[in-house]
Enzyme design. Structure first.
Site, short mmCIF file in Angstrom:
data_model
loop_
_atom_site.label_atom_id
_atom_site.label_comp_id
_atom_site.label_asym_id
_atom_site.label_seq_id
_atom_site.Cartn_x
_atom_site.Cartn_y
_atom_site.Cartn_z
NE ARG A 148 42.01 48.39 45.59
CZ ARG A 148 42.48 47.70 44.57
NH1 ARG A 148 43.04 48.33 43.55
NH2 ARG A 148 42.40 46.39 44.54
CG ASP A 198 43.37 39.11 37.01
OD1 ASP A 198 43.54 38.79 35.82
OD2 ASP A 198 44.25 39.63 37.70
CG ASN A 199 43.89 43.49 36.70
OD1 ASN A 199 43.76 43.14 37.87
ND2 ASN A 199 45.07 43.49 36.09
#
Ligand code: AMP
Ligand code: MG
Length: 513
Positions: free
Chosen positions: A191, A269-270
């Site tokens: 990614r 954290d996302n």
């Protein structure tokens, strides 16, 4: 591929642990650790996004070295792989050090002044794997691979997907956390993003009181990724930066509401510092309209990350980030003002977005009431979000309640049907106030309202087939998602069939991936 162009900018600037030790541990002094990917002897490439590869400067697959690169094997010497440390608030609680548990960085590539970071997801354990294996299964890798590209083509800021491969290795997972672990096929997604920096990277440095590094990382971020923030001779640089992060987060969230995306795990954290949709886990496109909808079974009790709460939660997450970067700004009042602005701006932008979905040329004072009534009706009737707006795209003289039947998830009673017809009448009246022509209004609607959304049941069906070696539907979905404002496959343009109402992997997803 131009693998020789991959650089290691981040690891040259920031302190790291170069021991290569992958033992899971706290890494208090450093921001990353070098790690070696696992060995995969029977890996198989399923799909490669050549267009993206060309755009970022990597180019076409030419030889075995390129194929190996996509599964992190036999890497050229210039690529020293690493995992970064970050922290985060998970479901509202401080979780301390987290980090790239199964994402491994290849480094960055620069093409036409645009920097792109490249990662493998699922290529092996790192010091941040927290007792897990650092692997990813085919099921969740297909979900991330297709959904991140679907979001890109819908016009939503997102990380992107370069390739999907099977590792040839079995991975053990307990999907429902019910004590029934099963063997699943392992997979790796490559990614890309301009940067994978998360709120959590800043939270970690702040929690460790490493203020000098915090400043250095903020400067790195501003110089490389925030052209809208003046970095030189600007005494309010960090304030402007925080404002820009809020603006970008807001932009992303408005797009999520426009297309009906529910992230499912909006832990800090996302959250991308660049305002990109990141870490595709138990996400879902919303089928029937429901502000309380979350696909994430882990979140069911509190529904903290439900569709209707995503703006509020972004605000909460931005407040956590504000706390983290406070040492750079030292001014509570100014931070609070920016955060308040986020809340106010949300409703302004949200109404503008809704007006476009309805084909209105502007937001009128009366529209707040109109939108609230619409939302209440959608909630009460649980109409399909995507199909409802598709049905509005026809001359107002031709509206009939029966035409909305394809968007019903249950038989509506007389009262409910009346609610719908009353609303249609209000819409008809409101549309008469448009200053643009009907065809201009349709144009606005057709570029705002998707004709194809990657519903979970479609992913579920494609995954079931792929797990048995049949990728036909996977490739059809890929084609459909590249043209989301057209109907290429009428069979994909339908509401969720009732057999999927309570299906694990379709309407209910866990974090097990
Ligand atoms: P998530 O909820 O998916 O964002 O994951 C939270 C943390 O757990 C992140 O630091 C991930 O890198 C880590 N993690 C999740 N799954 C795995 C896995 N299979 N192996 C290693 N780390 C993982
Ligand atoms: Mg994550």
């Amino acid at each position: 591929m131009n693998l020789n162009l991959i650089t290691q900018k981040f690891t040259k600037i920031f302190p790291g642990d170069f021991s290569g030790n992958t033992m899971q541990r706290q890494t208090p002094e450093v921001m990353f650790c070098t790690v070696k990917p696992a060995h995969f002897n029977d890996a198989e490439l399923i799909d490669f996004n050549e267009k993206l590869s060309e755009e970022i400067g990597l180019g076409k697959i030419e030889d075995q070295t390129d194929k190996d690169f996509l599964v992190a094997q036999n890497l050229p010497e210039n690529i020293e792989t690493y995992a970064t440390a970050y922290a985060g608030h998970q479901f509202g609680n401080w979780a301390g050090q987290l980090g790239d548990g199964r994402a491994i960085f290849a480094g960055e590539i620069i093409n036409k002044n645009r920097q792109t970071e490249i990662q493998w997801k699922g290529a092996g354990a790192t010091p941040y794997s927290r007792n897990a294996d650092g692997r990813a299964v085919l099921r969740s890798s297909i979900r991330e691979y297709l959904m991140s590209e679907a979001m890109y083509h819908l016009g939503v800021p997102t990380t992107r997907a370069l390739s999907l491969s099977k590792t040839g290795e079995d991975v053990i997972r307990d999907i429902q956390y019910s004590g029934n672990p099963q063997k699943e096929q392992g997979a790796v997604v490559v990614r890309t993003a301009e940067s994978f920096l998360r709120f959590g990277h800043f939270e970690l440095l702040s929690a460790r009181k490493q203020n000098e590094l915090l400043k250095q990382l903020a400067d790195y971020s501003i110089e490389n990724f925030f052209p809208e923030v003046q970095s030189e001779n600007n005494s309010s640089k960090y304030i402007d930066w925080f404002q820009a992060i809020c603006d970008r987060t807001l932009r992303m969230i408005i797009h999520w509401y426009r297309v009906g995306f529910v992230h499912g795990v909006m832990n800090t954290d996302n959250m991308s510092i660049l305002g990109l949709t990141i870490d595709y886990g138990p996400f879902s496109m919303m089928d029937g309209y429901d502000l309380e909808f979350t696909p994430n079974t882990t979140d069911l009790p509190g529904r903290r990350y439900a569709f209707g709460k995503q703006a509020q939660i972004s605000h909460w997450n931005l407040a956590a980030l504000a706390n983290a970067i406070f040492p750079l700004i030292n001014n509570q009042e100014v931070l609070e003002k920016i955060l308040d602005g986020f809340g106010r701006q949300f409703w302004v932008k949200h109404d503008q977005m809704l007006a476009q979905k309805f084909g209105f040329d502007e937001v009128l004072a009366e529209d707040e009431k109109f939108f609230t009534e619409w939302q209440q009706m959608m909630q009460d009737l649980n109409l399909d979000y995507t199909l409802f707006f598709q049905n509005l795209e026809k001359p107002i003289s031709e509206f009939k309640v029966e035409d909305f039947k394809d968007a019903f998830y249950r038989n509506l009673n007389e009262n409910e049907l009346k609610k719908l017809s009353d609303f249609i009448e209000k819409y008809r009246q409101r549309k008469l106030k448009n200053k643009i022509s009907e065809s201009e209004s349709f144009q606005l609607m057709s570029k705002t309202n998707p004709k194809f959304v990657l519903r979970n049941f479609l992913l579920f069906e494609a995954i079931q087939a792929a797990e048995n070696g049949n990728y036909e539907m996977f490739f059809q979905l890929k084609k459909a998602l590249e043209n989301p404002y057209e109907i290429l496959y009428p069979e994909f343009n339908q509401k969720r069939p009732s057999k999927y109402d309570n299906q694990t992997g379709s309407s209910q997803l866990s974090c097990s991936s």
